[in-house]
Scaffold this motif. Structure first.
Motif, PDB file in Angstrom:
ATOM      1  N   ILE A   1      40.191 -20.524  63.101  1.00  0.00           N
ATOM      2  CA  ILE A   1      39.720 -21.216  61.892  1.00  0.00           C
ATOM      3  C   ILE A   1      39.572 -22.723  62.145  1.00  0.00           C
TER       4      ILE A   1
ATOM      5  N   LEU B   1      43.025 -28.992  54.416  1.00  0.00           N
ATOM      6  CA  LEU B   1      44.468 -28.814  54.192  1.00  0.00           C
ATOM      7  C   LEU B   1      45.100 -30.104  53.656  1.00  0.00           C
TER       8      LEU B   1
ATOM      9  N   SER C   1      46.092 -16.107  54.651  1.00  0.00           N
ATOM     10  CA  SER C   1      46.080 -15.959  56.125  1.00  0.00           C
ATOM     11  C   SER C   1      47.455 -16.295  56.694  1.00  0.00           C
TER      12      SER C   1
ATOM     13  N   ASN D   1      45.906  -9.585  51.949  1.00  0.00           N
ATOM     14  CA  ASN D   1      45.980  -8.120  52.097  1.00  0.00           C
ATOM     15  C   ASN D   1      45.994  -7.688  53.559  1.00  0.00           C
ATOM     16  N   SER D   2      46.075  -8.654  54.471  1.00  0.00           N
ATOM     17  CA  SER D   2      46.207  -8.312  55.884  1.00  0.00           C
ATOM     18  C   SER D   2      47.697  -8.295  56.240  1.00  0.00           C
TER      19      SER D   2
ATOM     20  N   MET E   1      48.614 -10.664  59.019  1.00  0.00           N
ATOM     21  CA  MET E   1      48.741 -12.082  58.635  1.00  0.00           C
ATOM     22  C   MET E   1      50.098 -12.320  57.967  1.00  0.00           C
TER      23      MET E   1
ATOM     24  N   ILE F   1      44.186  -9.573  46.417  1.00  0.00           N
ATOM     25  CA  ILE F   1      44.224 -10.634  45.385  1.00  0.00           C
ATOM     26  C   ILE F   1      43.621 -10.159  44.059  1.00  0.00           C
TER      27      ILE F   1
ATOM     28  N   THR G   1      38.269 -17.806  50.833  1.00  0.00           N
ATOM     29  CA  THR G   1      38.619 -16.401  50.577  1.00  0.00           C
ATOM     30  C   THR G   1      37.624 -15.680  49.673  1.00  0.00           C
TER      31      THR G   1
HETATM   32  C1  GEK Z   1      43.703 -20.870  55.016  1.00  0.00           C
HETATM   33  N1  GEK Z   1      43.137 -19.577  53.048  1.00  0.00           N
HETATM   34  O1  GEK Z   1      44.039 -20.941  56.215  1.00  0.00           O
HETATM   35  N2  GEK Z   1      42.914  -9.722  49.039  1.00  0.00           N
HETATM   36  C2  GEK Z   1      43.761 -10.475  49.766  1.00  0.00           C
HETATM   37  N3  GEK Z   1      43.389 -11.185  50.862  1.00  0.00           N
HETATM   38  C3  GEK Z   1      42.100 -11.095  51.240  1.00  0.00           C
HETATM   39  C4  GEK Z   1      41.156 -10.317  50.532  1.00  0.00           C
HETATM   40  C5  GEK Z   1      41.601  -9.610  49.389  1.00  0.00           C
HETATM   41  N4  GEK Z   1      40.782  -8.853  48.655  1.00  0.00           N
HETATM   42  N5  GEK Z   1      39.949 -10.426  51.137  1.00  0.00           N
HETATM   43  C6  GEK Z   1      40.145 -11.243  52.203  1.00  0.00           C
HETATM   44  N6  GEK Z   1      41.433 -11.643  52.258  1.00  0.00           N
HETATM   45  C7  GEK Z   1      43.285 -19.522  54.491  1.00  0.00           C
HETATM   46  C8  GEK Z   1      42.054 -19.007  55.195  1.00  0.00           C
HETATM   47  S1  GEK Z   1      40.641 -16.675  55.678  1.00  0.00           S
HETATM   48  C9  GEK Z   1      39.103 -17.433  55.820  1.00  0.00           C
HETATM   49  C10 GEK Z   1      41.471 -17.787  54.549  1.00  0.00           C
HETATM   50  C11 GEK Z   1      38.309 -17.068  57.035  1.00  0.00           C
HETATM   51  C12 GEK Z   1      42.055 -12.559  53.228  1.00  0.00           C
HETATM   52  C13 GEK Z   1      41.859 -12.167  54.670  1.00  0.00           C
HETATM   53  O2  GEK Z   1      42.800 -11.192  55.086  1.00  0.00           O
HETATM   54  C14 GEK Z   1      42.032 -13.512  55.375  1.00  0.00           C
HETATM   55  O3  GEK Z   1      43.346 -13.720  55.814  1.00  0.00           O
HETATM   56  C15 GEK Z   1      41.638 -14.527  54.305  1.00  0.00           C
HETATM   57  O4  GEK Z   1      41.434 -13.807  53.091  1.00  0.00           O
HETATM   58  C16 GEK Z   1      40.360 -15.312  54.597  1.00  0.00           C
HETATM   59  O5  GEK Z   1      43.708 -21.847  54.259  1.00  0.00           O
HETATM   60  O6  GEK Z   1      38.808 -16.331  57.909  1.00  0.00           O
HETATM   61  O7  GEK Z   1      37.089 -17.565  57.089  1.00  0.00           O
END
Ligand code: GEK
Length: 244
Positions: free
Chosen positions: A36, A47, A70, A94-95, A98, A119, A135
């Motif tokens: 990321i 951040l 994440s 939901n991972s 993570m 979520i 997200t």
């Molecule tokens: C950061 N916010 O470092 N429910 C829960 N989690 C989800 C869902 C869902 N329906 N769909 C996706 N995710 C973080 C970075 S990453 C962005 C966010 C990227 C989660 C998914 O598992 C992943 O961990 C995250 O959303 C997106 O500030 O990878 O571009």
């Protein structure tokens, strides 16, 4: 193998016979910080901005939601900024891979609850801050407005939503220009053409970006009173939306 090598993102560096849809699995979770940081222009700045917003808007006795957390980097910044303020941070992803890694952070702040949950199932109430940092773009487009409505309803007066997203542009020339600039940016961050194109294919239909106009319309429609695009870089944008 040293620590640095293990955490370098090489997920798409070898030619794959079949590029599968992108998943936030253990392989990705292990290198996610590097992925990321090198893929989102301004990630570290985002951040810092989240920390600043937390300092200004998080109220004692309230809750903060980090949706799609994440590795929990935003939650850790918020916890640091609001130390001693008696607020609870609920970090949801939901991972399982993570969330397992979130639990391994050293010296974990006690006021963060790491939750493995979709979520769309997270009940939001008594919130002074909700973070959707990159997200929303992973939810089916038809379910985005409903989530924002629930967030708005769960925010206290004076509470905020931070919404950061990759965007597309309605104008084809502008869109192509931004895609080219973004790919150029990824090359400066050490990704090869092969890595860039295979990741792009993997994200097709998994990360479905909206236009900035769609975001603005939706934020207005759910009721936010003040909406500021506080950050923009190529095809990334971050809004600060405030509920009166
Ligand atoms: C950061 N916010 O470092 N429910 C829960 N989690 C989800 C869902 C869902 N329906 N769909 C996706 N995710 C973080 C970075 S990453 C962005 C966010 C990227 C989660 C998914 O598992 C992943 O961990 C995250 O959303 C997106 O500030 O990878 O571009």
């Amino acid at each position: 193998m040293n620590q640095k090598k293990e955490t370098r993102d090489r997920v798409f560096s070898e030619r794959l016979s079949d590029v599968k849809p992108f998943e936030f699995n253990e392989t990705v979770a292990n290198v996610f910080h590097d992925m990321i940081s090198r893929s989102v222009p301004g990630y570290e700045l985002l951040l810092r901005m989240i920390g600043l917003y937390a300092d200004i808007f998080v109220r004692p006795g309230s809750r903060v939601f980090d949706l799609g957390c994440s590795l929990g980097e935003a939650s850790l910044v918020i916890a640091d900024q609001t130390r001693g303020r008696d607020c609870k941070i609920i970090a949801v992803d939901n991972s399982a891979a993570m969330i397992a890694k979130c639990n391994q952070h050293e010296a974990l702040p006690k006021n963060i609850e790491w939750r493995c949950q979709d979520i769309r199932q997270t009940e939001i109430s008594n919130a002074s801050m909700v973070v959707l940092n990159l997200t929303l773009q992973f939810l089916p487009p038809g379910e985005r407005q409903q989530l924002l409505e629930r967030i708005f309803a769960g925010l206290k007066s004076g509470g905020i939503l931070v919404l950061s997203e990759k965007v597309v542009f309605a104008d084809a020339v502008e869109n192509q220009r931004m895609v080219d600039l973004y790919q150029g940016f990824k090359k400066t961050m050490g990704y090869s053409d092969l890595e860039i194109s295979q990741k792009r294919n993997a994200l097709e239909n998994v990360l479905v970006p909206d236009t900035a106009g769609q975001h603005l319309e939706r934020l207005e429609a759910v009721g936010f009173d003040e909406i500021y695009p506080c950050f923009r870089s190529f095809n990334f944008i971050s809004y600060l939306a405030i509920k009166k």
